[in-house]
Design a protein around this motif. Sequence first.
Motif, PDB file in Angstrom:
ATOM      1  N   LYS A 139      -5.052  -5.469   2.667  1.00  0.00           N
ATOM      2  CA  LYS A 139      -5.382  -4.239   3.377  1.00  0.00           C
ATOM      3  C   LYS A 139      -6.899  -4.059   3.394  1.00  0.00           C
ATOM      4  O   LYS A 139      -7.576  -4.400   2.422  1.00  0.00           O
ATOM      5  N   HIS A 140      -7.421  -3.544   4.481  1.00  0.00           N
ATOM      6  CA  HIS A 140      -8.849  -3.287   4.703  1.00  0.00           C
ATOM      7  C   HIS A 140      -9.655  -4.545   5.040  1.00  0.00           C
ATOM      8  O   HIS A 140     -10.798  -4.431   5.466  1.00  0.00           O
ATOM      9  N   SER A 195     -10.885  -7.496   7.226  1.00  0.00           N
ATOM     10  CA  SER A 195     -10.907  -7.867   8.642  1.00  0.00           C
ATOM     11  C   SER A 195     -10.312  -9.262   8.819  1.00  0.00           C
ATOM     12  O   SER A 195     -10.629 -10.182   8.053  1.00  0.00           O
ATOM     13  N   GLU A 229     -12.763  -0.871   7.224  1.00  0.00           N
ATOM     14  CA  GLU A 229     -12.426  -2.282   7.363  1.00  0.00           C
ATOM     15  C   GLU A 229     -13.702  -3.083   7.173  1.00  0.00           C
ATOM     16  O   GLU A 229     -14.784  -2.666   7.599  1.00  0.00           O
TER      17      GLU A 229
END
Length: 887
Positions: free
Chosen positions: A739-740, A742, A832
């Motif tokens: 998660k987060h 890129s 992100e």
Amino acid sequence: MSDLLDDQLEREPEPTTCLGLNFPSEQARRDHFSKLLAEKLKDPTFRRIEGFPHGTDEAILAMSDPPYYTACPNPWLPEFLMEWEKQRPKRAKETPKTNEPFVADVSEGKNDPVYNAHSYHTKVPHKAIMRYIEHYTSPGDIVLDGFCGTGMTGVAAQLTGRQAILCDLSPLATFLAANFCTTSTAEGFAREAKNISRRVDAEVDSLYETDRGYRDFTIYSAVVECENCQHQFDQWSESFDKESKEVAADMLCPECKSPIASKTLKHVRTNIFDPILSRNIQTKKRIQKFARLRPKRGSAVDVWLDEDGNSYTKYSEEILRIGTQVLELPRMYESHFKRNLATEGVTHFHHFYTPRNLLACLRLWKIIESANPLFKFGFLNTSWHATIMRRYNSGGGHRPKTNTLYIPALSSEGRVSKIYDKKLDDIERFLASKGRPKGRPAVTTSSASALSGVPSNAVDYIFIDPPFGSNIMYSDLNFLWEAWLGVRTEVKHEAIENHIQEKSVDDYRTLMRRCFVEFHRILKPGRWMTVEFSNTSASIWNSIQSALSEAGFIVANVSTLDKKQRSINSYTSTTSVKQDLVISAYKPSVALEEGLMKASKPVDSVWDFVRSHLGYLPVAKVRDGELEFVPERDPRIIFDRMISWFVRHGVPIPISSNEFQASLSQKFVERDGMIFLPDQVADYDKRRAQFAQAPQMELFVSDERSAIDWLSDFLKHRPSTYQEIHPEFIVQLGAGWKKHESKPELSALLENNFLRYEGNGDVPSQIHSYLSHNHREMRGREKSDPQLVAKAQDRWYVPDPNKAQDLEKKREKALQKEFEGYQSTGGRKLKEFRLEVLRAGFKSAWSRKDYQAIIKVAQKIPEEALQEDEKLLLWYDQALTRAEAGG
């Protein structure tokens, strides 16, 4: 005079020696050291030692068996260590037994008399610990367990002829540990138990006697209300099946026949007079509905009842005469955050018991108050099963739910006298199976971060099963037991993640780091520590790894206990820790530490570290008949270990990743993707020859770094065009992506990290070799052959070391530029980002000693992203430490 005293007088006391002093009996030894401990307890400085428990001098002395066990910091640890050193076999005391970690599978069942003598929230079987102790130590060596729990490490040390120091923050844990490590015999205990049991039968069992027999158990049923018609009824009557003896999860309202799920029941509350608090309280309304009677002759019979389940009237006079403490539940996770026990009517210690069982426990405690501590040991387990937390089980074996303070709607009130008799039998079996070991561990009650009584470099081996994040709330769960003992845990130093104690993951990591720093101090150089890890949280896993590294330990092996996951990802990924792990870490030698500071060229220390580290790694691992890949021998992980070591010492990293990889293969030996010392590879080759297949390393893509690693492995074996790589790569970007983070474009990854053959000049050797072996029509062709050139054109391949270094410099420059963009976002959070950018930026800032840059950017990313990345966590923690120190 009582039968118990008569029996004691009949036996001649045996002389004993302790810490060089001779005593006519064990009682004389206890009296002598208890007097010294009583004087020590009057010293205010002594009581300020970290982790000193809450309790009066009298309660601490009553629990203790000095000098072997103290329910407070043990002031005799230095003397024990001196005594043990004198007793050691004459040999090279400072030479480690082994340089290689223990990697064999360990599977020991829990159905053992020692294991079953007393329950606890978590426990490693002593037979499993014996395997580790025998691998890492020799007889006479000194073992430490800083989170000893019930003392299974102490039992293992006793049975293998080793000495042990056991430490725990919880006085309940150390009391259990001291009793598990007792030298009492089964025969002596049985003699005392006979007299104790006679009194229990006469004074406690009578509370459960009826005209038809003794109550083995009584069901206390909650009174509930139908939300449809507001009819009130007891849950047991509508949910218990008389034929199957099972309790249904769902039922019908007896009045309106509406279906009701037990989880949605509305419980009726009532006011009662609490004689202990001398006031009315509100609690859940309970009725005694069912009992299993045990006649003096014949089979058990079931009877239905309709008796009040809340009133103290029948028992209050004697409860008040005997006296019980008025102890309010402290603010804790179990009662405030997880569930509110006050809604169950439980606000004080005594509310965990029915009035009858409270009186039974008080009577029993009076009987055993001055007996062998093993009788209190048995009482504590009994007192847990005597609570209203005990649940009905149709198959028998009623017991409370584990690792929580859960009060069921249908409580099974146990017969305290029967439960206690069974526990005495368990203890006798435990003593018989253990025999009578010669030595006893030294047990201390304090924080593992403050073992000041243990000199530096004094311990040969450490085995720990520490608390892990918010897995188990030990101090909460120990509240009841410690209430009986009168000495309670100092929670300030409890290593835990707990919202009620206002302890975050950062606080947990800080506490664990302080403990590991202390363990590192007292462990001899070159010796080992084993850490059992039991948590599914990536942030906790990284906290442990970070704390180990920052304390100075170097991880040499991590093994899974369930024997299923075998990929490098299970070892390195922050999202894949799904089973118990055993971490093997060592304290580096003095020569290695001194060499870093004295080296004229920092890069020389890189290879000194690698050479030393390889010597501590397992040469080969075999599991289920297959040769396994050893993750710690992977060049990438060796590089990470080296970085951690340099960062801990505050020394700039003198070599880049690609420079490291290129030199590694030149200075050492590579086999099957693993790095070996020259004198190790012969052993590995010998083991390898016994297996048909080479060990397989699997890579799972979860972020940019692992994507690059996957592409590198893919292209090493199969130089390919973009069109050939793309479908394979897309599959790797499926589940498990962080998660987060890129998601990178494949084209950018290839362009920045690999080379593409454009058809100019000879075909690179890597592509030529691949095509020659995998395409029959390409065999035997020169590197300049037009057909080979055409076949090779536009294929991506892994660059040789020199070109790879150029690519890395170009990539690092681009990453630094992007990191500067992260810095210039003001106070805006980064939703992100690229972890590779953060890692490169943190590393560069560290080398410049720009600690604030690391801290400020770290504060812009979500906390879980920081906690779940071991590399970021390392730079961040070190930056905080240096910034606070003004460096």
